[in-house]
Design an enzyme around this catalytic site. Sequence first.
Site, PDB file in Angstrom:
ATOM      1  N   GLY A  15       5.342   1.573 -10.531  1.00  0.00           N
ATOM      2  CA  GLY A  15       4.987   1.217  -9.149  1.00  0.00           C
ATOM      3  C   GLY A  15       6.215   0.795  -8.368  1.00  0.00           C
ATOM      4  O   GLY A  15       6.876  -0.184  -8.700  1.00  0.00           O
ATOM      5  N   GLY A  75       6.366   0.159  -4.932  1.00  0.00           N
ATOM      6  CA  GLY A  75       5.943  -0.242  -3.586  1.00  0.00           C
ATOM      7  C   GLY A  75       6.819  -1.374  -3.089  1.00  0.00           C
ATOM      8  O   GLY A  75       8.003  -1.474  -3.427  1.00  0.00           O
ATOM      9  N   ASN A  76       6.226  -2.263  -2.306  1.00  0.00           N
ATOM     10  CA  ASN A  76       7.008  -3.346  -1.688  1.00  0.00           C
ATOM     11  C   ASN A  76       7.743  -4.185  -2.722  1.00  0.00           C
ATOM     12  O   ASN A  76       8.912  -4.497  -2.561  1.00  0.00           O
ATOM     13  CB  ASN A  76       6.080  -4.241  -0.870  1.00  0.00           C
ATOM     14  CG  ASN A  76       5.505  -3.483   0.304  1.00  0.00           C
ATOM     15  OD1 ASN A  76       6.204  -2.716   0.949  1.00  0.00           O
ATOM     16  ND2 ASN A  76       4.228  -3.661   0.557  1.00  0.00           N
ATOM     17  N   VAL A  77       7.062  -4.558  -3.790  1.00  0.00           N
ATOM     18  CA  VAL A  77       7.693  -5.410  -4.804  1.00  0.00           C
ATOM     19  C   VAL A  77       8.543  -4.574  -5.765  1.00  0.00           C
ATOM     20  O   VAL A  77       9.697  -4.901  -6.036  1.00  0.00           O
ATOM     21  CB  VAL A  77       6.634  -6.201  -5.603  1.00  0.00           C
ATOM     22  CG1 VAL A  77       7.311  -7.057  -6.668  1.00  0.00           C
ATOM     23  CG2 VAL A  77       5.804  -7.084  -4.685  1.00  0.00           C
ATOM     24  N   LYS A  98      -9.190 -15.608  -2.233  1.00  0.00           N
ATOM     25  CA  LYS A  98      -8.695 -14.248  -1.981  1.00  0.00           C
ATOM     26  C   LYS A  98      -9.694 -13.558  -1.061  1.00  0.00           C
ATOM     27  O   LYS A  98     -10.881 -13.909  -1.036  1.00  0.00           O
ATOM     28  CB  LYS A  98      -8.617 -13.486  -3.309  1.00  0.00           C
ATOM     29  CG  LYS A  98      -7.701 -12.301  -3.280  1.00  0.00           C
ATOM     30  CD  LYS A  98      -6.276 -12.657  -3.627  1.00  0.00           C
ATOM     31  CE  LYS A  98      -5.384 -11.436  -3.502  1.00  0.00           C
ATOM     32  NZ  LYS A  98      -3.995 -11.711  -3.858  1.00  0.00           N
ATOM     33  N   TYR A 148      10.023  -1.755  -5.521  1.00  0.00           N
ATOM     34  CA  TYR A 148      11.269  -1.205  -4.968  1.00  0.00           C
ATOM     35  C   TYR A 148      12.370  -2.279  -4.957  1.00  0.00           C
ATOM     36  O   TYR A 148      13.494  -2.046  -5.406  1.00  0.00           O
ATOM     37  CB  TYR A 148      11.022  -0.679  -3.554  1.00  0.00           C
ATOM     38  CG  TYR A 148      12.288  -0.254  -2.859  1.00  0.00           C
ATOM     39  CD1 TYR A 148      12.909   0.937  -3.189  1.00  0.00           C
ATOM     40  CD2 TYR A 148      12.869  -1.069  -1.886  1.00  0.00           C
ATOM     41  CE1 TYR A 148      14.100   1.317  -2.572  1.00  0.00           C
ATOM     42  CE2 TYR A 148      14.053  -0.700  -1.269  1.00  0.00           C
ATOM     43  CZ  TYR A 148      14.659   0.490  -1.616  1.00  0.00           C
ATOM     44  OH  TYR A 148      15.838   0.858  -1.008  1.00  0.00           O
TER      45      TYR A 148
HETATM   46  P1  NAI Z   1       2.261  -1.827  -2.925  1.00  0.00           P
HETATM   47  O1  NAI Z   1       0.934  -1.296  -2.565  1.00  0.00           O
HETATM   48  O2  NAI Z   1       3.348  -1.894  -1.904  1.00  0.00           O
HETATM   49  O3  NAI Z   1       2.878  -1.031  -4.180  1.00  0.00           O
HETATM   50  C1  NAI Z   1       2.121  -0.544  -5.235  1.00  0.00           C
HETATM   51  C2  NAI Z   1       2.777   0.772  -5.661  1.00  0.00           C
HETATM   52  O4  NAI Z   1       2.152   1.227  -6.849  1.00  0.00           O
HETATM   53  C3  NAI Z   1       2.637   1.862  -4.619  1.00  0.00           C
HETATM   54  O5  NAI Z   1       3.893   2.466  -4.371  1.00  0.00           O
HETATM   55  C4  NAI Z   1       1.678   2.850  -5.278  1.00  0.00           C
HETATM   56  O6  NAI Z   1       1.913   4.200  -4.905  1.00  0.00           O
HETATM   57  C5  NAI Z   1       1.982   2.625  -6.741  1.00  0.00           C
HETATM   58  N1  NAI Z   1       0.936   3.057  -7.663  1.00  0.00           N
HETATM   59  C6  NAI Z   1      -0.401   3.057  -7.491  1.00  0.00           C
HETATM   60  N2  NAI Z   1      -1.016   3.544  -8.578  1.00  0.00           N
HETATM   61  C7  NAI Z   1      -0.038   3.851  -9.468  1.00  0.00           C
HETATM   62  C8  NAI Z   1      -0.028   4.388 -10.764  1.00  0.00           C
HETATM   63  N3  NAI Z   1      -1.163   4.722 -11.413  1.00  0.00           N
HETATM   64  N4  NAI Z   1       1.158   4.584 -11.384  1.00  0.00           N
HETATM   65  C9  NAI Z   1       2.318   4.278 -10.770  1.00  0.00           C
HETATM   66  N5  NAI Z   1       2.363   3.763  -9.520  1.00  0.00           N
HETATM   67  C10 NAI Z   1       1.208   3.555  -8.880  1.00  0.00           C
HETATM   68  O7  NAI Z   1       1.994  -3.277  -3.550  1.00  0.00           O
HETATM   69  P2  NAI Z   1       3.033  -4.443  -3.812  1.00  0.00           P
HETATM   70  O8  NAI Z   1       2.968  -5.413  -2.719  1.00  0.00           O
HETATM   71  O9  NAI Z   1       4.335  -3.875  -4.216  1.00  0.00           O
HETATM   72  O10 NAI Z   1       2.359  -5.153  -5.087  1.00  0.00           O
HETATM   73  C11 NAI Z   1       2.467  -4.582  -6.377  1.00  0.00           C
HETATM   74  C12 NAI Z   1       1.652  -5.412  -7.357  1.00  0.00           C
HETATM   75  O11 NAI Z   1       2.138  -6.759  -7.361  1.00  0.00           O
HETATM   76  C13 NAI Z   1       0.156  -5.504  -7.010  1.00  0.00           C
HETATM   77  O12 NAI Z   1      -0.594  -5.560  -8.190  1.00  0.00           O
HETATM   78  C14 NAI Z   1       0.059  -6.858  -6.285  1.00  0.00           C
HETATM   79  O13 NAI Z   1      -1.216  -7.420  -6.417  1.00  0.00           O
HETATM   80  C15 NAI Z   1       1.084  -7.660  -7.044  1.00  0.00           C
HETATM   81  N6  NAI Z   1       1.607  -8.764  -6.264  1.00  0.00           N
HETATM   82  C16 NAI Z   1       2.226  -8.530  -5.064  1.00  0.00           C
HETATM   83  C17 NAI Z   1       2.740  -9.590  -4.330  1.00  0.00           C
HETATM   84  C18 NAI Z   1       3.489  -9.381  -3.065  1.00  0.00           C
HETATM   85  O14 NAI Z   1       4.174 -10.322  -2.610  1.00  0.00           O
HETATM   86  N7  NAI Z   1       3.423  -8.200  -2.453  1.00  0.00           N
HETATM   87  C19 NAI Z   1       2.590 -10.982  -4.799  1.00  0.00           C
HETATM   88  C20 NAI Z   1       1.994 -11.104  -6.117  1.00  0.00           C
HETATM   89  C21 NAI Z   1       1.498 -10.026  -6.786  1.00  0.00           C
END
Ligand code: NAI
Length: 354
Positions: free
Chosen positions: A181, A183-185, A80, A187
Amino acid sequence: METLDTRDVDGHELIVCEDHAATGLRAIIAIHSTVLGPAAGGCRMWPYATTADALFDVLRLSRGMSYKNAIAGLPFGGGKAVIIGEPPKHKTPQLFEAFGRFVDSLGGRYVTAEDVGTTTSDMANVARVTRYVAGLRRAPGQAGGDPAPKTALGVFLGIKAAVGFKLGRSDLEGLSIAVQGLGNVGYDLAGLLAAAGARLKVADVRKAAVERVCDELKASAVAVEDVLDEDVDILAPCALGAVLNAHSIPRLRARIVAGAANNQLAQERDGQALLAAGILYAPDYVINAGGIINVSREYQGGATEAQVLEDIGQIPLRLTEIFERARRENRATNEVADEMARERLGARRQKMVA
Ligand code: NAI
């Protein structure tokens, strides 16, 4: 570049740090294991308060990648990277090119991709200077590209497996699910869950993200500080790590915890607390492997999206195997998953020695 051989520190093979004054790049790459192949894992960009925080995060995440790749049956080890900085404020193409040169300096021992705080456009800048990168834009029908939709799909299928195991039903119609949360996932996951008839309660620190999901999917908004305590069937953490801890677990009312976030358990023993509370926990690195399956297929080359979807279809089967073994042995699911991953790593190590 400062290099530390850390074979004795948390089992890591290598940790390297880069401080590139010209671009402001401050980054750490941790390689946990290359036993199964080159260490593959994304690059996170985050405004860590201290370098020690960044180091702790990258070590935990890289070990998680070894286990994730081993359980997913991928020919990759675990690694990582973290960049210390605030996205998008500190992002420049030059910073990601400098990061790409840092990755390239390891000669293919580590392969990067996007993670929290980084995007396909950032990886395009990385790809200008190194071939050890995946998660780039791809032609329709081919494997690869943004891993998030594939992660969401794997989590969705994993939630269905957990529901089948714990609640004895094959559909999600009318079940209540809290998504932390969006975000990308989160949503994309919310969209899949709503289409399957689930009732959603959603929270995010970004108000606009909550409003969008409430408008589009008829979800109800809950406060960020309350989402873990909601009286729901399933909790899907899709934001931060360490949300399952000694403080939060006694308050949980969900019967299943299954979401995308990495390192959901603050400590390994928190898995025991979930077991004692009768809550089924889907080990994070097993359920969220869809993204790495997608980018690793892209990196290997020649795979189609249909093959990726077939591989992602294995995630619910692997989870069910873990759930069944945990029930038979009356053990926490995270312990069983870790043991299975170590067995795979150990078996390969023995083959190499033989
Ligand atoms: P992202 O950064 O797009 O989304 C994270 C979301 O969580 C954001 O909308 C943010 O505003 C929100 N957030 C932050 N703090 C918060 C809180 N205290 N309460 C509620 N919401 C909060 O990240 P993504 O890509 O959606 O990843 C989400 C999780 O999944 C992360 O932990 C990441 O490590 C994990 N993950 C993601 C993968 C991927 O393909 N993107 C693959 C495997 C794991």
